[in-house]
Design a protein around this motif. Structure first.
Motif, PDB file in Angstrom:
ATOM      1  N   VAL A 140      70.755   9.081 -35.205  1.00 35.44           N
ATOM      2  CA  VAL A 140      69.378   9.131 -34.704  1.00 35.44           C
ATOM      3  C   VAL A 140      69.023  10.572 -34.335  1.00 35.44           C
ATOM      4  N   TYR A 141      67.869  11.013 -34.824  1.00 37.31           N
ATOM      5  CA  TYR A 141      67.438  12.387 -34.598  1.00 37.31           C
ATOM      6  C   TYR A 141      66.018  12.419 -34.036  1.00 37.31           C
ATOM      7  N   ILE A 142      65.852  13.167 -32.966  1.00 39.53           N
ATOM      8  CA  ILE A 142      64.534  13.418 -32.395  1.00 39.53           C
ATOM      9  C   ILE A 142      64.180  14.867 -32.717  1.00 39.53           C
ATOM     10  N   LEU A 143      63.179  15.061 -33.548  1.00 36.98           N
ATOM     11  CA  LEU A 143      62.776  16.402 -33.953  1.00 36.98           C
ATOM     12  C   LEU A 143      61.530  16.817 -33.181  1.00 36.98           C
ATOM     13  N   ARG A 144      61.578  18.016 -32.634  1.00 33.75           N
ATOM     14  CA  ARG A 144      60.432  18.557 -31.894  1.00 33.75           C
ATOM     15  C   ARG A 144      59.887  19.778 -32.630  1.00 33.75           C
ATOM     16  N   PRO A 145      58.974  19.576 -33.555  1.00 34.85           N
ATOM     17  CA  PRO A 145      58.399  20.721 -34.276  1.00 34.85           C
ATOM     18  C   PRO A 145      57.347  21.431 -33.434  1.00 34.85           C
ATOM     19  N   CYS A 146      57.161  22.730 -33.698  1.00 37.61           N
ATOM     20  CA  CYS A 146      56.020  23.442 -33.121  1.00 37.61           C
ATOM     21  C   CYS A 146      54.861  23.292 -34.103  1.00 37.61           C
ATOM     22  N   MET A 147      53.893  24.197 -34.093  1.00 33.71           N
ATOM     23  CA  MET A 147      52.703  24.024 -34.923  1.00 33.71           C
ATOM     24  C   MET A 147      53.049  24.069 -36.410  1.00 33.71           C
ATOM     25  N   ILE A 148      52.833  22.944 -37.092  1.00 37.71           N
ATOM     26  CA  ILE A 148      53.163  22.826 -38.516  1.00 37.71           C
ATOM     27  C   ILE A 148      51.970  23.268 -39.360  1.00 37.71           C
ATOM     28  N   HIS A 149      52.247  24.017 -40.391  1.00 36.82           N
ATOM     29  CA  HIS A 149      51.169  24.447 -41.290  1.00 36.82           C
ATOM     30  C   HIS A 149      51.664  24.410 -42.726  1.00 36.82           C
ATOM     31  N   GLY A 150      50.738  24.495 -43.646  1.00 28.66           N
ATOM     32  CA  GLY A 150      51.070  24.504 -45.057  1.00 28.66           C
ATOM     33  C   GLY A 150      49.814  24.366 -45.887  1.00 28.66           C
ATOM     34  N   PRO A 151      49.925  24.514 -47.199  1.00 32.50           N
ATOM     35  CA  PRO A 151      48.763  24.355 -48.074  1.00 32.50           C
ATOM     36  C   PRO A 151      48.053  23.034 -47.850  1.00 32.50           C
ATOM     37  N   GLU A 152      46.739  23.093 -47.819  1.00 27.98           N
ATOM     38  CA  GLU A 152      45.861  21.928 -47.625  1.00 27.98           C
ATOM     39  C   GLU A 152      45.814  21.438 -46.181  1.00 27.98           C
ATOM     40  N   ASN A 153      46.467  22.159 -45.261  1.00 26.59           N
ATOM     41  CA  ASN A 153      46.380  21.782 -43.850  1.00 26.59           C
ATOM     42  C   ASN A 153      45.848  22.973 -43.074  1.00 26.59           C
ATOM     43  N   LYS A 154      44.562  23.012 -42.894  1.00 26.74           N
ATOM     44  CA  LYS A 154      43.925  24.197 -42.328  1.00 26.74           C
ATOM     45  C   LYS A 154      44.140  24.295 -40.822  1.00 26.74           C
ATOM     46  N   GLY A 155      43.820  23.260 -40.093  1.00 29.31           N
ATOM     47  CA  GLY A 155      44.084  23.247 -38.656  1.00 29.31           C
ATOM     48  C   GLY A 155      43.530  24.460 -37.942  1.00 29.31           C
ATOM     49  N   ASN A 156      44.262  24.915 -36.929  1.00 24.02           N
ATOM     50  CA  ASN A 156      43.810  26.039 -36.116  1.00 24.02           C
ATOM     51  C   ASN A 156      43.809  27.355 -36.895  1.00 24.02           C
ATOM     52  N   LEU A 157      44.671  27.475 -37.902  1.00 21.97           N
ATOM     53  CA  LEU A 157      44.703  28.712 -38.677  1.00 21.97           C
ATOM     54  C   LEU A 157      43.393  28.953 -39.407  1.00 21.97           C
ATOM     55  N   ASN A 158      42.687  27.874 -39.718  1.00 23.04           N
ATOM     56  CA  ASN A 158      41.429  28.010 -40.446  1.00 23.04           C
ATOM     57  C   ASN A 158      40.371  28.733 -39.626  1.00 23.04           C
ATOM     58  N   LEU A 159      40.439  28.606 -38.301  1.00 17.73           N
ATOM     59  CA  LEU A 159      39.472  29.289 -37.436  1.00 17.73           C
ATOM     60  C   LEU A 159      39.635  30.805 -37.563  1.00 17.73           C
ATOM     61  N   LEU A 160      40.880  31.261 -37.563  1.00 14.30           N
ATOM     62  CA  LEU A 160      41.138  32.686 -37.718  1.00 14.30           C
ATOM     63  C   LEU A 160      40.800  33.146 -39.131  1.00 14.30           C
ATOM     64  N   TYR A 161      41.086  32.292 -40.109  1.00 17.04           N
ATOM     65  CA  TYR A 161      40.776  32.623 -41.496  1.00 17.04           C
ATOM     66  C   TYR A 161      39.272  32.845 -41.677  1.00 17.04           C
ATOM     67  N   LYS A 162      38.469  31.968 -41.130  1.00 17.55           N
ATOM     68  CA  LYS A 162      37.016  32.095 -41.250  1.00 17.55           C
ATOM     69  C   LYS A 162      36.536  33.397 -40.628  1.00 17.55           C
ATOM     70  N   LEU A 163      37.122  33.750 -39.492  1.00 16.21           N
ATOM     71  CA  LEU A 163      36.738  34.976 -38.791  1.00 16.21           C
ATOM     72  C   LEU A 163      37.015  36.201 -39.659  1.00 16.21           C
ATOM     73  N   VAL A 164      38.232  36.285 -40.183  1.00  8.26           N
ATOM     74  CA  VAL A 164      38.633  37.447 -40.977  1.00  8.26           C
ATOM     75  C   VAL A 164      37.898  37.486 -42.316  1.00  8.26           C
ATOM     76  N   SER A 165      37.766  36.336 -42.967  1.00  7.12           N
ATOM     77  CA  SER A 165      37.144  36.296 -44.290  1.00  7.12           C
ATOM     78  C   SER A 165      35.670  36.682 -44.246  1.00  7.12           C
ATOM     79  N   LYS A 166      35.046  36.522 -43.089  1.00 11.74           N
ATOM     80  CA  LYS A 166      33.640  36.910 -42.939  1.00 11.74           C
ATOM     81  C   LYS A 166      33.482  38.362 -42.503  1.00 11.74           C
ATOM     82  N   GLY A 167      34.619  39.033 -42.326  1.00 14.15           N
ATOM     83  CA  GLY A 167      34.568  40.441 -41.947  1.00 14.15           C
ATOM     84  C   GLY A 167      34.286  40.679 -40.484  1.00 14.15           C
ATOM     85  N   VAL A 168      34.423  39.637 -39.660  1.00 16.80           N
ATOM     86  CA  VAL A 168      34.175  39.778 -38.221  1.00 16.80           C
ATOM     87  C   VAL A 168      35.361  40.492 -37.582  1.00 16.80           C
ATOM     88  N   PRO A 169      35.141  41.553 -36.813  1.00 24.49           N
ATOM     89  CA  PRO A 169      36.250  42.261 -36.165  1.00 24.49           C
ATOM     90  C   PRO A 169      37.009  41.345 -35.208  1.00 24.49           C
TER      91      PRO A 169
END
Length: 299
Positions: A140-169
Motif C-alpha cells: 500500500v502506497y500513499i503518494l503526496r504529489p505537489c503541483m502536477i502539470h503537463g501538456p493539456e493541463n493549464k491550471g495555475n501555470l496558464n495565468l502566468l503564461y497569459k501574462l507573459v504571452s501578452k507582453g505584460v511586464p
C-alpha cells in the motif's frame, strides 16, 4: 497480463496514466462515488485510487463534499481492497494533507497540520489506511504529489503564461522564492516503478521533480518558450503589498492570497521515493517538464 484498475481515470492524471501504462498492463477504469454502507467488488491486481474532489479555488464547495469524496470513498475502497485478491493499492493524496505553508523543505517526517477541508479530508483518509493491519501479500502506497502539470493541463501555470504571452511586464521580481513542481511524466514513471518493484516498502512518499524553481525562473522559461522578451520589474514589496490589500476588498488582479501563491516558498523533498526506487535523478528535469507544458499552451 497484470490488471490495473484506475478510479478517476477520465481526469488529467488518470488519462495520462492509462496512456503510460497501457502497453504493459491491462487497464480498467473503475467508476466510483460515495454511497453510505457501500462495498466495491475489486477484481484487479493493482488498484490506483485517483478519484476525489479537487481543491476548489472558487470556494463554493461544501465541506461535506470533501469528506465524502476524499475520505469516506477512500475508506470504502480500501476496505474492499483488503478483502479482495488485489495486491497493490496506490492512493493519490496531496502535500496539502500535511502543510499549506512550508518552512524549509517538506519531508515525510513532518507533523501533519492541514488547514483546508480538502487537505484535512485527504489526511483523514491517510490516517485510516495506515491504521489498518496489512496482510504480507499486499503493498500500500500513499503518494503526496505537489503541483502536477503537463501538456493539456493549464491550471495555475496558464495565468502566468497569459501574462507573459501578452507582453505584460512581470511586476514581482523583487520576491525571491523557491517551490516544487511535478511533471506528469515523472509521476507516471514513479507509479509504474512502484507497481513493478516489489521491494519498495509500503508507506508515504512525497512526489516532486528534483529541482526547485522560483517564480522569476518560471517567467524566464515561459518567455523563452514563447519567444517573448522577459520584462521583469522589481517593484518594492511594500507597494505590491499595499495593492494586494486593496485587492482583498475590490475586484483587482492581485490580492493577498494570489500574492502569497505567486511568491511563497514551497519546497518538497523527493529523496525518500528516489532512495526506495534506487535512482539519483528522475527522468525529466523540472525545466524540461515545464517547457513541455508551456509549449502545449501555444498550440
Amino acid at each position: 497480463m497484470v490488471k490495473v484498475a484506475i478510479t478517476g481515470s477520465t481526469g488529467f492524471v488518470g488519462t495520462n496514466l492509462k496512456s503510460y501504462l497501457h502497453d504493459t498492463y491491462h487497464i480498467e477504469s473503475l467508476s466510483v462515488r460515495y454511497v453510505p454502507n457501500q462495498k466495491f467488488t475489486i477484481e484487479t491486481d493493482v488498484l490506483i485510487h485517483l478519484a476525489g474532489k479537487a481543491h476548489d479555488l472558487k470556494k463554493v464547495s461544501k465541506p461535506d463534499d470533501y469528506y465524502e469524496a476524499n475520505f469516506e470513498l477512500t475508506k470504502q475502497l480500501f476496505d474492499s481492497f483488503l478483502s479482495s485478491d488485489a495486491s497493490v493499492f496506490i492512493f493519490m493524496s496531496t502535500v496539502k494533507s500535511v502543510a499549506d505553508k512550508v518552512n524549509g523543505i517538506l519531508t515525510e517526517d513532518i507533523v501533519p497540520d492541514p488547514k483546508t477541508h480538502y487537505g484535512i479530508a485527504k489526511y483523514k483518509a491517510e490516517e485510516y489506511i495506515l491504521r489498518q493491519k496489512l496482510p504480507e501479500s499486499k503493498r500500500v502506497y500513499i503518494l503526496r504529489p505537489c503541483m502536477i502539470h503537463g501538456p493539456e493541463n493549464k491550471g495555475n501555470l496558464n495565468l502566468l503564461y497569459k501574462l507573459v504571452s501578452k507582453g505584460v511586464p512581470w511586476p514581482l521580481a523583487s520576491y525571491k522564492n523557491e517551490r516544487s513542481f511535478l511533471s506528469i511524466e515523472n509521476l507516471c514513471f514513479i507509479v509504474k516503478t512502484i507497481i513493478e518493484n516489489k521491494k519498495i516498502e509500503s508507506g508515504i512518499y512525497h512526489i516532486a521533480d528534483d529541482e526547485f524553481v522560483s517564480t522569476n525562473e518560471l517567467i524566464k522559461i515561459i518567455s523563452s518558450v514563447t519567444n517573448k522578451k522577459n520584462v521583469s520589474i522589481a517593484i518594492p514589496k511594500f507597494i505590491i503589498g499595499s495593492f494586494a490589500k486593496v485587492g482583498d476588498f475590490i475586484k483587482f488582479p492581485l490580492n493577498s492570497e494570489t500574492l502569497q501563491k505567486l511568491t511563497e516558498n514551497y519546497k518538497v523533498s523527493n529523496e525518500k521515493i528516489k532512495k526506495a526506487i534506487g535512482i539519483e535523478k528522475l527522468p525529466n528535469s523540472a525545466q524540461k517538464g515545464l517547457e513541455r507544458t508551456i509549449k502545449s499552451f501555444t498550440k
